[in-house]
Scaffold this motif. Structure first.
Motif, PDB file in Angstrom:
ATOM      1  N   THR A   1       8.067   6.924  -9.733  1.00 36.51           N
ATOM      2  CA  THR A   1       8.065   5.991 -10.717  1.00 36.51           C
ATOM      3  C   THR A   1       8.458   4.525 -10.183  1.00 36.51           C
ATOM      4  O   THR A   1       8.984   4.453  -9.091  1.00 36.51           O
ATOM      5  CB  THR A   1       8.935   6.336 -11.848  1.00 36.51           C
ATOM      6  N   ARG A   2       8.636   3.735 -11.010  1.00 40.02           N
ATOM      7  CA  ARG A   2       9.128   2.406 -10.608  1.00 40.02           C
ATOM      8  C   ARG A   2      10.772   2.479 -10.576  1.00 40.02           C
ATOM      9  O   ARG A   2      11.164   1.814  -9.649  1.00 40.02           O
ATOM     10  CB  ARG A   2       8.920   1.258 -11.491  1.00 40.02           C
TER      11      ARG A   2
ATOM     12  N   ASP B   1       5.007   4.800 -15.947  1.00 42.96           N
ATOM     13  CA  ASP B   1       6.150   5.698 -15.238  1.00 42.96           C
ATOM     14  C   ASP B   1       5.870   7.116 -15.768  1.00 42.96           C
ATOM     15  O   ASP B   1       5.857   8.068 -14.866  1.00 42.96           O
ATOM     16  CB  ASP B   1       7.383   5.155 -15.624  1.00 42.96           C
TER      17      ASP B   1
ATOM     18  N   GLN C   1       1.932  -1.858 -11.981  1.00 43.91           N
ATOM     19  CA  GLN C   1       0.958  -0.810 -12.285  1.00 43.91           C
ATOM     20  C   GLN C   1      -0.376  -1.030 -12.361  1.00 43.91           C
ATOM     21  O   GLN C   1      -1.443  -0.521 -12.235  1.00 43.91           O
ATOM     22  CB  GLN C   1       1.542  -0.403 -13.579  1.00 43.91           C
ATOM     23  N   ARG C   2      -0.745  -2.319 -13.149  1.00 45.70           N
ATOM     24  CA  ARG C   2      -1.841  -2.718 -13.393  1.00 45.70           C
ATOM     25  C   ARG C   2      -2.529  -2.445 -11.815  1.00 45.70           C
ATOM     26  O   ARG C   2      -3.944  -2.511 -11.829  1.00 45.70           O
ATOM     27  CB  ARG C   2      -1.791  -4.212 -13.799  1.00 45.70           C
TER      28      ARG C   2
ATOM     29  N   LEU D   1      -1.935  -1.160  -9.214  1.00 45.05           N
ATOM     30  CA  LEU D   1      -2.049   0.113  -8.445  1.00 45.05           C
ATOM     31  C   LEU D   1      -3.158   0.443  -7.523  1.00 45.05           C
ATOM     32  O   LEU D   1      -3.378   0.819  -6.517  1.00 45.05           O
ATOM     33  CB  LEU D   1      -1.509   1.324  -9.391  1.00 45.05           C
ATOM     34  N   VAL D   2      -4.409   0.454  -8.414  1.00 50.58           N
ATOM     35  CA  VAL D   2      -5.607   0.921  -8.017  1.00 50.58           C
ATOM     36  C   VAL D   2      -5.882  -0.070  -6.555  1.00 50.58           C
ATOM     37  O   VAL D   2      -6.501   0.258  -5.604  1.00 50.58           O
ATOM     38  CB  VAL D   2      -6.690   1.202  -8.763  1.00 50.58           C
TER      39      VAL D   2
ATOM     40  N   ALA E   1       2.895   8.422 -13.842  1.00 54.33           N
ATOM     41  CA  ALA E   1       3.062   8.554 -12.501  1.00 54.33           C
ATOM     42  C   ALA E   1       3.931  10.083 -12.325  1.00 54.33           C
ATOM     43  O   ALA E   1       3.620  10.806 -11.486  1.00 54.33           O
ATOM     44  CB  ALA E   1       4.118   7.511 -11.957  1.00 54.33           C
TER      45      ALA E   1
ATOM     46  N   ALA F   1       5.974  14.318  -1.905  1.00 50.09           N
ATOM     47  CA  ALA F   1       5.558  14.306  -3.382  1.00 50.09           C
ATOM     48  C   ALA F   1       6.454  15.219  -4.214  1.00 50.09           C
ATOM     49  O   ALA F   1       6.860  15.219  -5.135  1.00 50.09           O
ATOM     50  CB  ALA F   1       4.250  14.089  -4.034  1.00 50.09           C
TER      51      ALA F   1
ATOM     52  N   ILE G   1       2.991   7.977   5.213  1.00 50.75           N
ATOM     53  CA  ILE G   1       4.050   7.078   5.522  1.00 50.75           C
ATOM     54  C   ILE G   1       4.438   7.170   6.837  1.00 50.75           C
ATOM     55  O   ILE G   1       4.833   8.170   7.324  1.00 50.75           O
ATOM     56  CB  ILE G   1       5.137   7.423   4.513  1.00 50.75           C
TER      57      ILE G   1
ATOM     58  N   ARG H   1       1.518  12.616 -12.739  1.00 50.07           N
ATOM     59  CA  ARG H   1       0.623  12.802 -11.488  1.00 50.07           C
ATOM     60  C   ARG H   1       1.572  13.839 -10.519  1.00 50.07           C
ATOM     61  O   ARG H   1       0.986  14.632  -9.958  1.00 50.07           O
ATOM     62  CB  ARG H   1       0.478  11.556 -10.752  1.00 50.07           C
TER      63      ARG H   1
ATOM     64  N   PHE I   1      -3.635  14.384  -4.735  1.00 47.85           N
ATOM     65  CA  PHE I   1      -4.664  13.293  -4.534  1.00 47.85           C
ATOM     66  C   PHE I   1      -4.974  13.187  -2.927  1.00 47.85           C
ATOM     67  O   PHE I   1      -4.219  13.638  -2.142  1.00 47.85           O
ATOM     68  CB  PHE I   1      -4.215  11.981  -4.864  1.00 47.85           C
TER      69      PHE I   1
ATOM     70  N   LYS J   1       0.979  -1.138  -0.053  1.00 50.21           N
ATOM     71  CA  LYS J   1      -0.095  -0.027   0.067  1.00 50.21           C
ATOM     72  C   LYS J   1       0.787   1.177   0.043  1.00 50.21           C
ATOM     73  O   LYS J   1       0.523   2.223  -0.835  1.00 50.21           O
ATOM     74  CB  LYS J   1      -0.995   0.055   1.091  1.00 50.21           C
ATOM     75  N   PRO J   2       2.002   1.442   0.953  1.00 52.57           N
ATOM     76  CA  PRO J   2       2.555   2.586   0.836  1.00 52.57           C
ATOM     77  C   PRO J   2       3.368   2.797  -0.606  1.00 52.57           C
ATOM     78  O   PRO J   2       3.490   3.733  -1.168  1.00 52.57           O
ATOM     79  CB  PRO J   2       3.793   2.405   1.763  1.00 52.57           C
TER      80      PRO J   2
ATOM     81  N   VAL K   1       0.987   4.100  -2.867  1.00 48.37           N
ATOM     82  CA  VAL K   1       0.618   5.528  -2.517  1.00 48.37           C
ATOM     83  C   VAL K   1       1.735   6.569  -3.194  1.00 48.37           C
ATOM     84  O   VAL K   1       1.407   7.511  -3.740  1.00 48.37           O
ATOM     85  CB  VAL K   1       0.605   5.950  -1.131  1.00 48.37           C
ATOM     86  N   MET K   2       3.013   5.917  -3.014  1.00 51.51           N
ATOM     87  CA  MET K   2       4.019   6.667  -3.718  1.00 51.51           C
ATOM     88  C   MET K   2       3.746   6.633  -5.250  1.00 51.51           C
ATOM     89  O   MET K   2       4.151   7.929  -5.805  1.00 51.51           O
ATOM     90  CB  MET K   2       5.303   6.094  -3.336  1.00 51.51           C
ATOM     91  N   GLN K   3       3.581   5.738  -5.720  1.00 50.62           N
ATOM     92  CA  GLN K   3       3.198   5.611  -7.253  1.00 50.62           C
ATOM     93  C   GLN K   3       2.194   6.597  -7.469  1.00 50.62           C
ATOM     94  O   GLN K   3       2.295   7.209  -8.703  1.00 50.62           O
ATOM     95  CB  GLN K   3       3.097   4.317  -7.856  1.00 50.62           C
ATOM     96  N   ALA K   4       1.162   6.590  -6.732  1.00 52.51           N
ATOM     97  CA  ALA K   4      -0.020   7.701  -7.089  1.00 52.51           C
ATOM     98  C   ALA K   4       0.392   8.916  -7.171  1.00 52.51           C
ATOM     99  O   ALA K   4      -0.146   9.889  -7.550  1.00 52.51           O
ATOM    100  CB  ALA K   4      -1.015   7.315  -6.037  1.00 52.51           C
ATOM    101  N   LEU K   5       1.327   9.140  -5.949  1.00 52.47           N
ATOM    102  CA  LEU K   5       1.962  10.652  -6.068  1.00 52.47           C
ATOM    103  C   LEU K   5       2.992  11.062  -6.871  1.00 52.47           C
ATOM    104  O   LEU K   5       3.340  12.247  -6.735  1.00 52.47           O
ATOM    105  CB  LEU K   5       2.371  10.425  -4.356  1.00 52.47           C
TER     106      LEU K   5
ATOM    107  N   MET L   1      -4.319   6.955 -12.990  1.00 47.11           N
ATOM    108  CA  MET L   1      -3.735   5.879 -12.030  1.00 47.11           C
ATOM    109  C   MET L   1      -4.436   4.379 -12.559  1.00 47.11           C
ATOM    110  O   MET L   1      -3.967   3.505 -12.159  1.00 47.11           O
ATOM    111  CB  MET L   1      -4.525   6.016 -10.504  1.00 47.11           C
TER     112      MET L   1
ATOM    113  N   LEU M   1      -3.980   0.367  -3.681  1.00 46.54           N
ATOM    114  CA  LEU M   1      -4.444   1.484  -2.860  1.00 46.54           C
ATOM    115  C   LEU M   1      -5.658   1.286  -2.075  1.00 46.54           C
ATOM    116  O   LEU M   1      -5.799   1.995  -0.983  1.00 46.54           O
ATOM    117  CB  LEU M   1      -4.701   2.720  -3.848  1.00 46.54           C
ATOM    118  N   GLN M   2      -6.658   0.607  -2.519  1.00 48.04           N
ATOM    119  CA  GLN M   2      -7.921   0.468  -2.033  1.00 48.04           C
ATOM    120  C   GLN M   2      -7.874  -0.660  -1.029  1.00 48.04           C
ATOM    121  O   GLN M   2      -8.794  -0.952  -0.479  1.00 48.04           O
ATOM    122  CB  GLN M   2      -8.945   0.132  -3.011  1.00 48.04           C
TER     123      GLN M   2
END
Lengths: 811, 250
Positions: A719-720, B78, A802-803, A805-806, B81, B110, B98, B84, B90, A708-709, A712-716, B57, A809-810
């Motif tokens: 990148t990978r 990426d 990536q697939r 990610l949501v 990302a 971020a 964190i 975003r 968000f 989850k963290p 969140v970081m990817q959402a924010l 996302m 998050l949830q």
């Protein structure tokens, strides 16, 4: 329901579960193999030596012997069950050829014997004494392997020192035998068994001074030490080293015993790593399951029942691992015991080895389960509310965060986040550090064993100074004169850098029981070629003496004690006469006045020469033997060829025994070094595999926990590549620290383990030699393996990161 | 006002085993700069899925989404990302802070990565936002030491630090009590008044009432697009939203 929960838990993290089981399987396989081998050796040695009727006490004697006197004396000793003087016909290696191979580079001293009648039987493959027919010879298994001798091959004996001489005897190899005295390379002599007629013919052809192995079987093997003292007190033939049953047993069991010891050490390392993994994965699992645990606690399910779910899971996992490891060890029994089988024939106590392996692995399993229980104790302190609130800090400790991102931007943010996560969840990262440390030690230390045994200084731990050639004139009628001549000739040789002459005499001293015992003293300047002392130092004044460990034990003295040494005394404590080797009746008897000198013991050293019972002193008034021995130690200039020099001295100096010490030690320790190198490579492979597994496991566990963290970081906007950078740092930093600490600790830990291992060859106070290549390569390999595992694990999870990610998050 | 977000005919399907479910069915949405758009609908209507597709996302099966001049359909994971991180903020139902970082570091997280603004400037902005949201004294605290409402305000500060072109929210008051919800709603209104474009998914009519538009989704389609004029009072807004919900049987 409990079974279902266990099944669910197992299927959730299949890879992690497989790793856990795999680690314990490895530890179990190693430990089981060690026990199989140790018990196999222990059981086989006794049986082998009993079948062979190995002497309990054996005195070598060069020269003629008074058989009647010996027989009369033996008959009066109630401890003696049987005795035999076994003739041994010494042959120069230059006079021997095995098939087409010459033996000029062979350091083993060789001789011919006939099959003894009452003891010390030389046994064939069927366990029976070999009986060569005229024209046949049986060779020791050592030579069968080394020179690939088979039935029908030839052994050629040439007259004189010239292998090309026309006068020769050709014998046909009829088979191989096991020698309970001289099987191992640590025994510096080997025997070849021939028919009595061939023996007589060879004796006439070779024309060397006779030698005998005066052997005794006693009522009790433990009486050997006292018997030896009685033997010497009777002034019987003793021109040579003496050995006892316990020494023979040690020599026979050394290599395999050492392998077993190394396996045990490695299994301990793997077990420690297994414990670390158990702790890490169990804590991670508990944290993941906090919600479920909270619900169970809230519903009134007691801690014991909750713990039993995890216990059940680990019981299954670790039990499977232990069983697999045990099965592997048992299936590998033939390979593990191959050398024992080859050296000693039957493998003794086979069932005992299997039972010991079973018990040992059960012990490992029990220890692992105890550890699981210990970790699970944390559940007791967790309240239902804490668990329901997913307060992970209640299960794993979390450090209070410190401010760190300001002022930082860009790529360094990843480094700081990596550090924040390491501080925040130290357990995972400390586990990686600890495993890196252990695998570094497991990789580096065994290589240092081999390097140490190969190093030029190693001989100094074994009673041999750091010289290139050793020229012995023991039993020579004019050892002093001959050695002086050799010394003069060598002093003018530009290839010789330094030489030192040592006079060797046999004095006497009293043991703690008041019995007179011989003490072979080397008189000379011992600072020329210093030894490594297990305790104390070399003598520096004429009233100081240093003793070999065996002598120190025999005379019951330590550094600082005094020892009264009597020169000019025969064995029964009287003065006047001493029987000189080779003398008959009264001819050659010399009047000597016993003279006692009190020495201060300044040092104790290990000695593998002359049966291990020697002493060192400076030339002084105690030097008065009529026919002393002599030894010349020679160090050569850089670039000089020691083997060529040894061959030249041998042909020029009749009666001198010349040894190229470098080759001597390498061959003597050859088997040992091969075992150490083999084990080192196995350890290296296991260490690299463990580094790879732990990094992969560690990263996978962190990824699972931080799903989850990370989302969140990817959402924010991370990148990978950003996450990959963070994880690489989180693995490589603790790994690098672990490797660095391992490098530092390799020396003290290595010395500790090395002293344990080398104590089996009687060496103590050892400092392991530094092995730069294996150190550099090994460290690089561990780090590379971990980095590759991290990257491949990240890559394998990146595809769906990536697939999902949501979904993450949830969650 | 120009459109900052334009979605045309967006379709999203989920496949699970052998079953395929269409969650978004040709949805078209346009959001202008400075607008505050609320998205409402019953559970399973696709409102969260719409939010995630519009913000990059999640991917979509067909259609087009253009956000701040970027076609999301052609960007890699990426690249989305990075976009975003630079252009969007968000706020989730779970603040998703964190734990290893302090409150201040969570706010800085971020924006610090992008490196577009000087660190000192970011720090100053962070303190300003914390002050605005009443969190000034909590900057060095661990996230375990603050309440749920405070955590959501930290999440809001984090979302706004880099002055995003658009703020997305998924049920930002869903896990809060009435008082904390009211505080968050007030903040959202204030932020929008400052010019930030917002698209917030919510089931709370009080949040929706603060928006200038309310999109109603049902079965993956937009069934109503209700504008709430500035001239309406808060009570009138709430009643308008409630009436629409009743009519649509939401």
């Amino acid at each position: 329901m409990k079974r279902q929960m266990i099944r669910n838990s197992l299927s959730k993290n299949r890879l992690v579960s497989a790793f856990m089981a795999g680690f314990l399987a490895l530890a179990s396989a190693l430990f089981g193999a060690a026990l199989v081998l140790a018990l196999g050796v222990a059981g086989s040695v006794e049986g082998f030596m009993e079948r062979a009727h190995t002497p309990h006490f054996m005195q070598m004697h060069q020269g003629e012997l008074d058989y009647e006197r010996l027989n009369g004396w033996a008959a009066e000793q109630p401890a003696v069950v049987a005795w035999e003087a076994i003739p041994y016909l010494n042959v120069e290696n230059s006079q021997l050829r095995f098939g087409a191979s010459t033996l000029e580079a062979e350091i083993q001293q060789n001789g011919f014997v006939t099959q003894p009648q009452h003891m010390d039987f030389l046994l064939g493959e069927d366990g029976e004494p070999v009986t060569p027919r005229p024209g046949e010879v049986y060779v020791p298994y050592f030579y069968e392997a080394k020179y690939r001798l088979g039935v029908g091959d030839t052994v050629t004996v040439f007259a004189g020192a010239d292998a090309g001489s026309d006068s020769q005897t050709v014998l046909t190899v009829a088979g191989a035998f096991r020698d309970s005295q001289m099987n191992s390379t640590l025994a510096s002599s080997k025997r070849l068994v021939v028919h009595a007629d061939d023996y007589q013919a060879l004796a006439a052809q070779v024309n060397t001074a006779p030698e005998h192995l005066i052997s005794f079987r006693l009522q009790e093997p433990s009486a050997a030490a006292g018997f030896e003292a009685d033997y010497f007190a009777a002034s019987l033939e003793n021109d040579g080293p003496s050995l006892t049953w316990s020494m023979f047993r040690l020599i026979n069991s050394l290599n395999d015993g050492l392998t077993a010891l190394l396996f045990v050490l490695m299994s301990v390392v793997v077990l420690l790593i297994t414990f670390l993994c158990i702790r890490y994965t169990l804590l991670a699992t508990l944290e993941e399951d906090l919600g479920e645990i909270g619900v169970m606690k809230a519903l009134g399910v007691n801690d014991r029942h909750i713990s039993s779910i995890y216990l059940g899971k680990y019981r299954l996992l670790l039990g499977a691992g232990a069983a697999f490891g045990l099965l592997t060890a048992l299936l590998a029994r033939p390979a593990i015991l191959a050398n024992v089988q080859r050296s000693m024939g039957e493998v003794g106590a086979p069932l005992l080895g299997v039972l010991a392996a079973l018990a040992g692995v059960a012990l490992l399993f029990g220890a692992a389960m105890l550890f699981v229980r210990r970790v699970l104790r944390r559940l007791r302190t967790l309240t239902p509310l804490q668990a329901l609130r997913q307060e992970g800090a209640a299960v794993t400790s979390r450090a209070r965060p410190r401010p760190m991102l300001a002022p930082t931007t860009g790529v360094r943010v990843n480094a700081k986040l990596a550090w924040a996560n390491m501080r925040g969840a130290p357990a995972a990262h400390l586990t990686i550090l600890a495993v890196a440390l252990l695998t570094t030690l497991a990789l580096l230390v065994p290589f240092r064993f081999g390097s140490t045994a190969r190093s030029a200084e190693f001989v100094t731990y074994m009673g041999i100074g750091q010289y290139d050639l050793r020229i012995d004139l023991i039993g020579h009628p004019d050892a002093l004169g001959a050695s002086a001549a050799i010394s003069t000739a060598l002093s003018n040789d530009p290839r010789v850098e330094r030489l030192e002459l040592y006079v060797q005499e046999v004095e006497t001293a009293l043991d703690p029981e008041g019995r007179t015992a011989p003490i072979r003293v080397d008189y000379g300047d011992h600072s020329a070629f210093p030894l490594r002392y297990a305790a104390g130092r070399a003598p520096e004044t004429p009233t100081e003496i240093s003793l070999s460990e065996q002598n120190a034990e025999r005379f019951g003295v330590a550094v600082g004690a005094t020892l009264e040494v009597v020169s000019g005394q025969n064995g029964n404590g009287t003065g006047g006469h001493v029987r000189v080797a080779g003398a008959a009746d009264t001819a050659g008897l010399t009047n000597r006045t016993p003279r006692a000198t009190t020495f201060t013991v300044t040092g104790i050293y290990q000695d593998v020469t002359n049966g291990g019972k020697t002493a060192k002193a400076l030339p002084g008034p105690t030097m008065d033997a009529a026919q002393p021995g002599a030894m010349i130690a020679v160090s050569l200039a850089p670039g000089a060829d020691a083997s060529a020099m040894a061959a030249a001295v041998t042909s020029a100096a009749a009666g001198a025994q010349v040894i190229d010490t470098g080759t001597f030690v390498q061959q003597m320790l050859g088997d040992l070094i091969r075992v150490m190198d083999g084990v080192a490579w196995v350890f290296a492979g296991v260490a690299v595999l463990l580094a790879w597994l732990m990094a992969g496991l560690g990263v996978r566990l962190i990824l699972v926990r931080e799903r989850k963290p990370n989302a969140v970081m990817q959402a924010l906007g991370f990148t990978r590549a950003d996450l990959r950078q963070q994880y690489l740092l989180r693995v490589l930093i603790p790994l690098g620290i672990g490797v660095a600490v391992g490098l530092v600790l390799a020396t003290p830990v290595g010395n500790l383990m090395g002293n344990l291992v080398f104590a089996t060859v009687g060496v103590s106070g050892l400092s392991l030699a530094f092995a730069p290549i294996s150190t550099l390569l090994g460290s690089a390999l561990v780090i590379t393996a971990a980095a590759v595992a991290t990257l491949t694990t990240l890559a394998s999870t990146a595809a769906d990161s990536q697939r999902r990610l949501v979904a993450r998050l949830q969650a | 006002m120009s459109a900052i977000l334009k979605a045309t005919n967006v379709t999203k399907r989920f496949r699970h085993g052998g079953t395929e479910t269409t969650v978004l069915n040709g949805v078209s949405v346009q959001v202008s700069e400075g607008e505050f758009v609320a998205v409402m609908g019953p559970s399973g209507s696709g409102k969260s899925t719409l939010l995630y597709c519009l913000s990059g996302m999640d991917t979509f099966d067909s259609g087009e989404v253009n956000l701040a001049g970027h076609d999301l359909g052609v960007l890699t994971g990426d690249e989305r990302a990075t976009l975003r991180g630079r252009t969007m903020g968000f706020v989730f139902q779970d603040p998703n802070l964190i734990e290893a970082l302090t409150v201040l570091d969570n706010v800085l997280l971020a924006a610090s990565l992008q490196g577009e603004v000087a660190p000192e400037q970011l720090l100053a902005r962070a303190h300003t936002l914390l002050h605005l949201t009443g969190l000034e004294g909590l900057a060095q605290r661990s996230v375990h030491q603050i309440s749920g409402g405070q955590r959501q305000r930290v999440s809001l500060c984090r979302a706004l630090l880099h002055e995003p072109a658009m703020l997305f929210g998924d049920e930002p008051t869903g896990a809060l009590n009435a008082r904390s919800s009211a505080e968050i709603v007030a903040l959202l209104e204030k932020i929008n008044a400052g010019g930030t474009t917002m698209l917030i998914v919510t089931h709370d009519p009080r949040v929706a009432a603060r928006a200038s538009r309310v999109l109603f989704l049902s079965d993956g389609q937009v069934v109503s697009d209700q504008r709430l004029g500035k001239e309406l009072t808060p009570e009138q807004r709430e009643r308008t939203v409630a009436d629409a919900m009743m009519q649509l049987e939401i």
